[in-house]
Design a protein around this motif. Structure first.
Motif, PDB file in Angstrom:
ATOM      1  N   THR A   1       0.823  -1.208   0.000  1.00 49.27           N
ATOM      2  CA  THR A   1       0.000   0.000   0.000  1.00 49.27           C
ATOM      3  C   THR A   1       0.858   1.258   0.000  1.00 49.27           C
ATOM      4  OG1 THR A   1      -1.736  -1.149   1.226  1.00 49.27           O
ATOM      5  CG2 THR A   1      -1.821   1.260   1.215  1.00 49.27           C
ATOM      6  N   VAL A   2       0.408   2.252  -0.776  1.00 44.74           N
ATOM      7  CA  VAL A   2       1.061   3.564  -0.781  1.00 44.74           C
ATOM      8  C   VAL A   2      -0.010   4.634  -0.601  1.00 44.74           C
ATOM      9  CG1 VAL A   2       3.051   2.929  -2.196  1.00 44.74           C
ATOM     10  CG2 VAL A   2       0.938   3.704  -3.309  1.00 44.74           C
ATOM     11  N   ASP A   3       0.415   5.765  -0.059  1.00 47.14           N
ATOM     12  CA  ASP A   3      -0.485   6.915   0.120  1.00 47.14           C
ATOM     13  C   ASP A   3       0.056   8.052  -0.740  1.00 47.14           C
ATOM     14  OD1 ASP A   3      -2.113   8.967   0.953  1.00 47.14           O
ATOM     15  OD2 ASP A   3      -1.051   9.268   2.850  1.00 47.14           O
ATOM     16  N   VAL A   4      -0.456   8.169  -1.948  1.00 45.48           N
ATOM     17  CA  VAL A   4       0.040   9.155  -2.905  1.00 45.48           C
ATOM     18  C   VAL A   4      -1.136   9.944  -3.486  1.00 45.48           C
ATOM     19  CG1 VAL A   4       1.300   9.550  -5.054  1.00 45.48           C
ATOM     20  CG2 VAL A   4       2.006   7.700  -3.531  1.00 45.48           C
ATOM     21  N   ARG A   5      -0.991  11.263  -3.502  1.00 48.28           N
ATOM     22  CA  ARG A   5      -1.992  12.076  -4.182  1.00 48.28           C
ATOM     23  C   ARG A   5      -1.632  12.151  -5.658  1.00 48.28           C
ATOM     24  NH1 ARG A   5      -3.866  18.357  -2.912  1.00 48.28           N
ATOM     25  NH2 ARG A   5      -5.767  18.263  -4.177  1.00 48.28           N
ATOM     26  N   ILE A   6      -2.605  11.863  -6.523  1.00 49.03           N
ATOM     27  CA  ILE A   6      -2.365  11.867  -7.966  1.00 49.03           C
ATOM     28  C   ILE A   6      -2.909  13.156  -8.582  1.00 49.03           C
ATOM     29  CG2 ILE A   6      -2.789  10.703 -10.166  1.00 49.03           C
ATOM     30  CD1 ILE A   6      -1.079   9.101  -8.262  1.00 49.03           C
ATOM     31  N   ILE A   7      -2.027  13.859  -9.282  1.00 49.60           N
ATOM     32  CA  ILE A   7      -2.433  14.985 -10.127  1.00 49.60           C
ATOM     33  C   ILE A   7      -2.007  14.623 -11.547  1.00 49.60           C
ATOM     34  CG2 ILE A   7      -2.187  17.445 -10.623  1.00 49.60           C
ATOM     35  CD1 ILE A   7      -1.388  17.879  -7.729  1.00 49.60           C
ATOM     36  N   SER A   8      -2.918  14.646 -12.461  1.00 53.76           N
ATOM     37  CA  SER A   8      -2.597  14.286 -13.839  1.00 53.76           C
ATOM     38  C   SER A   8      -2.893  15.461 -14.769  1.00 53.76           C
ATOM     39  CB  SER A   8      -3.383  13.046 -14.280  1.00 53.76           C
ATOM     40  OG  SER A   8      -4.769  13.214 -14.034  1.00 53.76           O
ATOM     41  N   ALA A   9      -2.324  15.384 -15.954  1.00 54.64           N
ATOM     42  CA  ALA A   9      -2.508  16.465 -16.931  1.00 54.64           C
ATOM     43  C   ALA A   9      -2.544  15.887 -18.330  1.00 54.64           C
ATOM     44  CB  ALA A   9      -1.381  17.489 -16.815  1.00 54.64           C
ATOM     45  N   THR A  10      -3.217  16.603 -19.215  1.00 48.97           N
ATOM     46  CA  THR A  10      -3.296  16.169 -20.611  1.00 48.97           C
ATOM     47  C   THR A  10      -3.557  17.357 -21.518  1.00 48.97           C
ATOM     48  OG1 THR A  10      -4.474  14.709 -22.157  1.00 48.97           O
ATOM     49  CG2 THR A  10      -5.779  15.713 -20.413  1.00 48.97           C
ATOM     50  N   ASN A  11      -3.065  17.255 -22.752  1.00 45.44           N
ATOM     51  CA  ASN A  11      -3.421  18.239 -23.769  1.00 45.44           C
ATOM     52  C   ASN A  11      -4.449  17.662 -24.739  1.00 45.44           C
ATOM     53  OD1 ASN A  11      -1.961  16.515 -25.393  1.00 45.44           O
ATOM     54  ND2 ASN A  11      -0.246  17.915 -25.707  1.00 45.44           N
ATOM     55  N   LYS A  12      -4.943  16.448 -24.417  1.00 47.00           N
ATOM     56  CA  LYS A  12      -5.963  15.808 -25.237  1.00 47.00           C
ATOM     57  C   LYS A  12      -7.344  16.030 -24.636  1.00 47.00           C
ATOM     58  CE  LYS A  12      -3.271  12.035 -27.280  1.00 47.00           C
ATOM     59  NZ  LYS A  12      -3.209  10.580 -27.487  1.00 47.00           N
ATOM     60  N   ASN A  13      -8.369  15.800 -25.448  1.00 52.06           N
ATOM     61  CA  ASN A  13      -9.742  15.791 -24.968  1.00 52.06           C
ATOM     62  C   ASN A  13     -10.044  14.370 -24.511  1.00 52.06           C
ATOM     63  OD1 ASN A  13     -12.587  15.629 -24.722  1.00 52.06           O
ATOM     64  ND2 ASN A  13     -12.852  17.317 -26.166  1.00 52.06           N
ATOM     65  N   LEU A  14      -9.931  14.122 -23.193  1.00 50.10           N
ATOM     66  CA  LEU A  14     -10.060  12.758 -22.687  1.00 50.10           C
ATOM     67  C   LEU A  14     -11.469  12.196 -22.883  1.00 50.10           C
ATOM     68  CD1 LEU A  14      -7.909  12.509 -19.442  1.00 50.10           C
ATOM     69  CD2 LEU A  14      -7.354  11.850 -21.779  1.00 50.10           C
ATOM     70  N   LYS A  15     -12.479  13.066 -22.909  1.00 52.77           N
ATOM     71  CA  LYS A  15     -13.834  12.570 -23.171  1.00 52.77           C
ATOM     72  C   LYS A  15     -13.909  11.916 -24.540  1.00 52.77           C
ATOM     73  CE  LYS A  15     -16.718  15.435 -20.161  1.00 52.77           C
ATOM     74  NZ  LYS A  15     -17.840  16.413 -20.104  1.00 52.77           N
ATOM     75  N   LYS A  16     -13.290  12.549 -25.514  1.00 51.62           N
ATOM     76  CA  LYS A  16     -13.268  11.970 -26.866  1.00 51.62           C
ATOM     77  C   LYS A  16     -12.418  10.710 -26.908  1.00 51.62           C
ATOM     78  CE  LYS A  16     -14.226  16.128 -29.583  1.00 51.62           C
ATOM     79  NZ  LYS A  16     -13.742  17.043 -30.667  1.00 51.62           N
ATOM     80  N   GLU A  17     -11.336  10.699 -26.114  1.00 50.79           N
ATOM     81  CA  GLU A  17     -10.489   9.505 -26.056  1.00 50.79           C
ATOM     82  C   GLU A  17     -11.264   8.333 -25.459  1.00 50.79           C
ATOM     83  OE1 GLU A  17      -7.026   9.283 -27.136  1.00 50.79           O
ATOM     84  OE2 GLU A  17      -7.900  11.024 -28.174  1.00 50.79           O
ATOM     85  N   VAL A  18     -12.150   8.616 -24.503  1.00 52.26           N
ATOM     86  CA  VAL A  18     -13.001   7.573 -23.930  1.00 52.26           C
ATOM     87  C   VAL A  18     -13.974   7.068 -24.977  1.00 52.26           C
ATOM     88  CG1 VAL A  18     -14.849   7.122 -22.259  1.00 52.26           C
ATOM     89  CG2 VAL A  18     -12.812   8.374 -21.548  1.00 52.26           C
TER      90      VAL A  18
END
Length: 461
Positions: A278-295
């Motif tokens: 187990t790890v306790d890590v806060r995740i912050i992610s970033a993208t220059n894509k439109n992830l809704k369209k990628e879904v």
């Protein structure tokens, strides 16, 4: 009418010859003019009236122009000081430039030379005033780390950072390449409860799938050829801290599954490992894509999208926050002056217009690269358009006016007309505001409108 007069720039002329003072009285009727017959009177007038420009003769009894200059610079070094000199004393005038004089004019002089010199000096003073304003603005923005902006859209971004930073919510930062997504991630971490813990980042598009998996989750000895020992991954290294996953839209489907597991139960498994931990890590992610369209196209898992999209910050491109460009320019000037041991003070008005109208496909990163190069290449106090790379000028959507073989007067009139039209457009046809920005009394502005047959609506005084 008196209100318009008060808005005029103030010029102080110091000359012991009555004929010269009278000549300046006639020549500078468009300005608020103060006349002094000697250096002592001129210094007193400076302290009393705080003029925008001082014009002084070099040769005067008791106190010459050089001594006046020294006194003025001690009182207020920001006032442009113009010397009037005979050809025989040019060497002395050049020495005065080193002391701090803005320029010198030789006798006998053409009235057009006086006009041009004054216009340039006033522009120089405006730039210095703007620099002081920007310097104070930057001081007030220090708490934002390296995120520079005063525009409405950036204030909204700052507000969202303030809301989400103290929580442990997973954050998705969306924005074009070069908008500063990692700076936002760092700001969130530094304003969180994990601020004294580790912040690590990785660009998911910079590694092939197998290597990215090893970097994120670590590996055990013998997991693959060359794994002569075990190694912890970024999730372990960032335990109790923050991990920033840049360009998460480039992550492969198999890695998306593993990331989803971390977000669901905090469990990671090293490559070649058998026992998760187990790890306790806060995740912050970033993208220059439109992830809704990628879904929708099946390139990104829907369940992972909803996991990382708890709180979304949309970073605007630079073309949508152009009011921040002067502040960014000054910030980068200070940064690269220090790096390259330079002393560039400002950029020319022509270059500022160019940069404000450029479309900035590379966003803030492109602006920073441009300013770094310009400061490095600069040999003076001011950066101008010729310092721009040829490809930027060639490929830019900005049109730089070409005055071809026009005479000076024709080119000047063309510029005046274009300048006045642009001000009226900016202020929705409101003459008073356009005149104020131009630093011109309203009656004079109306004269220009009539001269160039520019339609306008009359405003009450």
């Amino acid at each position: 009418m008196s209100m318009d007069i008060e808005k005029r720039e103030k010029i102080l002329v110091i000359d012991d010859e009555p004929g010269m003072r009278e000549m300046f009285r006639r020549l500078l009727k468009d300005y608020t003019l103060f006349l002094a017959k000697d250096g002592e009177e001129g210094i007193e007038a400076t302290k009393r009236e705080n003029p925008d420009i001082i014009i002084s003769d070099l040769k005067m009894p008791r106190m010459d122009g050089i001594e006046v200059l020294r006194n003025i610079k001690e009182y207020n070094s920001a006032i442009p000081f113009i010397l009037i000199t005979a050809y025989a004393t040019i060497e002395t005038a050049v020495e005065a430039i080193k002391i701090g004089a803005y320029d010198y004019i030789t006798k006998p002089f053409d009235p057009d030379v006086i006009e041009i010199t004054i216009k340039n000096a006033l522009q120089h003073k405006r730039l210095l005033d703007e620099n002081r304003y920007l310097r104070e603005k930057l001081k007030s923005l220090q708490e934002r780390e390296n995120i520079i902006g005063e525009s409405k859209v950036m204030k909204e971004v700052f507000s969202m950072i303030d809301k989400v930073a103290p929580t442990d919510a997973t954050v998705l930062i969306q924005g074009e390449s070069g908008t500063g997504k990692e700076l936002i991630a760092q700001a969130i971490h530094k304003n969180s409860l994990r601020t004294d813990k580790t912040f690590l980042s990785i660009n998911c598009s910079a590694f092939p799938e197998t290597l990215l998996e090893s970097e994120l989750f670590g590996y055990e000895k013998g997991a693959f050829t060359g794994a002569v020992g075990s190694k912890e991954g970024l999730f372990e290294a960032a335990n109790r801290g923050t991990l920033f996953l840049d360009e998460i839209g480039e992550m492969s489907p198999s890695l998306q599954v593993k990331l989803l597991r971390v977000l669901q139960d905090g469990q990671i498994l090293r490559v070649g490992g058998r026992k998760p931990f187990t790890v306790d890590v806060r995740i912050i992610s970033a993208t220059n894509k439109n992830l809704k369209k990628e879904v929708e196209t099946g390139n990104f898992r829907e369940d992972l999208f909803y996991r990382i999209n708890i709180f979304t910050i949309n970073l605007p491109p630079l073309r949508e926050r152009k009011e921040d460009i002067p502040l960014l320019i000054y910030y980068f000037l200070l940064k690269y002056n220090k790096k390259f041991s330079k002393s560039v003070e400002t950029i020319s008005p022509a270059l500022m217009r160019f940069l404000l109208n450029y479309h900035w496909p590379g966003n803030v990163r492109e602006l920073e690269n441009l300013m770094e190069r310009a400061v490095l290449m600069s040999d003076g106090k001011q950066i101008d358009i010729p310092t721009l790379p040829d490809e930027l000028r060639d490929n830019s959507k900005v049109e730089i006016p070409s005055y071809g073989t026009l005479t000076f007067r024709e080119a000047k009139e063309r510029f005046e007309k274009e300048y006045i039209l642009s001000l009226l457009k900016k202020h929705d046809g409101r003459v008073s505001r356009a005149a104020m920005e131009a630093g011109m009394p309203r009656p004079n502005f109306y004269e220009k409108l009539k001269k160039y047959n520019i339609p306008y609506r009359k405003e009450s005084v």
